[in-house]
Write a protein that holds these residues in place. Sequence first.
Motif, short mmCIF file in Angstrom:
data_model
loop_
_atom_site.label_atom_id
_atom_site.label_comp_id
_atom_site.label_asym_id
_atom_site.label_seq_id
_atom_site.Cartn_x
_atom_site.Cartn_y
_atom_site.Cartn_z
N GLY A 94 21.36 26.55 -1.69
CA GLY A 94 22.90 25.65 -1.87
C GLY A 94 22.14 24.44 -0.93
N VAL A 95 20.32 24.30 -0.42
CA VAL A 95 20.39 23.70 -0.22
C VAL A 95 19.86 22.42 -0.90
N GLU A 96 19.85 21.04 -0.78
CA GLU A 96 19.26 20.41 -1.58
C GLU A 96 18.06 19.53 -0.59
N TYR A 97 18.99 18.84 0.12
CA TYR A 97 18.87 17.26 1.63
C TYR A 97 18.42 18.43 2.46
N LEU A 98 17.38 18.30 3.04
CA LEU A 98 16.67 17.91 4.53
C LEU A 98 16.94 16.23 5.59
N ILE A 99 18.00 16.68 5.97
CA ILE A 99 18.08 15.90 6.51
C ILE A 99 17.62 15.36 7.85
N ALA A 100 16.69 14.61 8.44
CA ALA A 100 15.68 14.13 9.91
C ALA A 100 16.53 12.59 10.51
N GLY A 101 16.63 12.66 11.57
CA GLY A 101 16.86 11.43 12.36
C GLY A 101 16.04 11.71 14.04
N TRP A 102 16.21 10.57 14.92
CA TRP A 102 15.29 11.01 15.93
C TRP A 102 16.09 9.66 16.64
N HIS A 111 24.15 4.87 13.63
CA HIS A 111 22.99 5.56 13.36
C HIS A 111 22.15 5.62 12.03
N THR A 112 21.03 6.31 12.02
CA THR A 112 20.65 5.86 10.66
C THR A 112 20.12 7.67 10.54
N ASP A 113 19.84 8.07 9.53
CA ASP A 113 19.16 9.30 9.50
C ASP A 113 18.17 9.31 7.95
N ILE A 114 17.48 9.62 7.55
CA ILE A 114 16.74 9.75 6.19
C ILE A 114 16.44 11.06 5.62
N ALA A 115 17.34 10.97 4.34
CA ALA A 115 17.57 12.21 3.99
C ALA A 115 16.48 12.61 2.68
N LEU A 116 15.33 13.81 2.75
CA LEU A 116 14.71 14.26 2.61
C LEU A 116 14.97 15.50 0.89
N PRO A 117 14.39 14.78 0.03
CA PRO A 117 14.79 16.28 -0.96
C PRO A 117 14.50 17.62 -0.38
N ALA A 118 15.19 18.32 -1.16
CA ALA A 118 14.83 19.97 -0.86
C ALA A 118 13.84 20.68 -1.73
N THR A 119 12.48 19.82 -2.33
CA THR A 119 11.73 20.16 -3.11
C THR A 119 10.85 21.58 -2.41
N PRO A 120 10.05 22.00 -2.97
CA PRO A 120 9.44 23.05 -2.38
C PRO A 120 8.42 22.42 -1.64
N GLY A 121 7.81 21.68 -2.35
CA GLY A 121 6.62 21.29 -1.40
C GLY A 121 7.93 20.38 0.67
#
Length: 250
Positions: free
Chosen positions: A95-103, A66-76
């Motif tokens: 403390g959140v640095e990344y938002l991780i998303a997978g399908w 499996h692969t996930d995409i980790a997006l930087p937790a920028t304000p946007g």
Amino acid sequence: MVRDPGTGRARCRRYALGAVLLIIASLGFGTLVPRPFFSSVPGVAAIDTQAAASTQTVLVLSSEIHTDIALPATPGVVARFAFMAKDGLDPAQPGVEYLIAGWGGRSFYIETPTWSDLKPGPLFSALTLDRSVMHVGLAGEIDKNHPTVTAIELDEASFERLIQSVLASFTRASGGAPVIVEGANYGEYDRFYEAEGRFNAIVGCNVWTARMLRQAGLKTGWWTPLPVLLTTSLGLHNPASGFGYSPVAR
């Protein structure tokens, strides 16, 4: 006329060998042939110090299947995923640095947090046809030098297209909000949501990840059903001397 059992067994072996060779050829073709042949999406950033201030680093996180995409937790990014807060998972928390998303496939994804949880029913659904879900989670610092991490630099326009594509994968209620799968999560820092599309082993989670990256202007292999095929194709078709792909030193 009595048939020779040995002839039948030999024929079965030839068919089995042919099937194996066809699968190997398909995987090789899917990795080596770029998709798209010619990129029509501009804006993937050159990897240099001058561009660093205007780029975002996205991570592809790989496991065995499996692969996930980790997006930087920028304000946007946090603002775009603020809908998670009403479901008990606030992306704006400290403390959140990344938002991780997978399908992935609904049954297998939700019911198999670890290999020890593997059951025949979810496995059968994954190998046939299943509804899909989006899995989102929050993470702190991620080691970019870890062998399961691939770092990609995107300029702002490419990064925006990636965000839009990930968000478009969520099924929306009539009011426009993503639809949470109630009671489905691995722990405190993740949630599952209903997703667009149907899942099977041929068009699975890693094919989704590849499609998201292509929306950002990267090239992938034509068909990459396994994480190693996806990351290998990224290295082949997005050389470090070119644009968009920043391989982590191993």
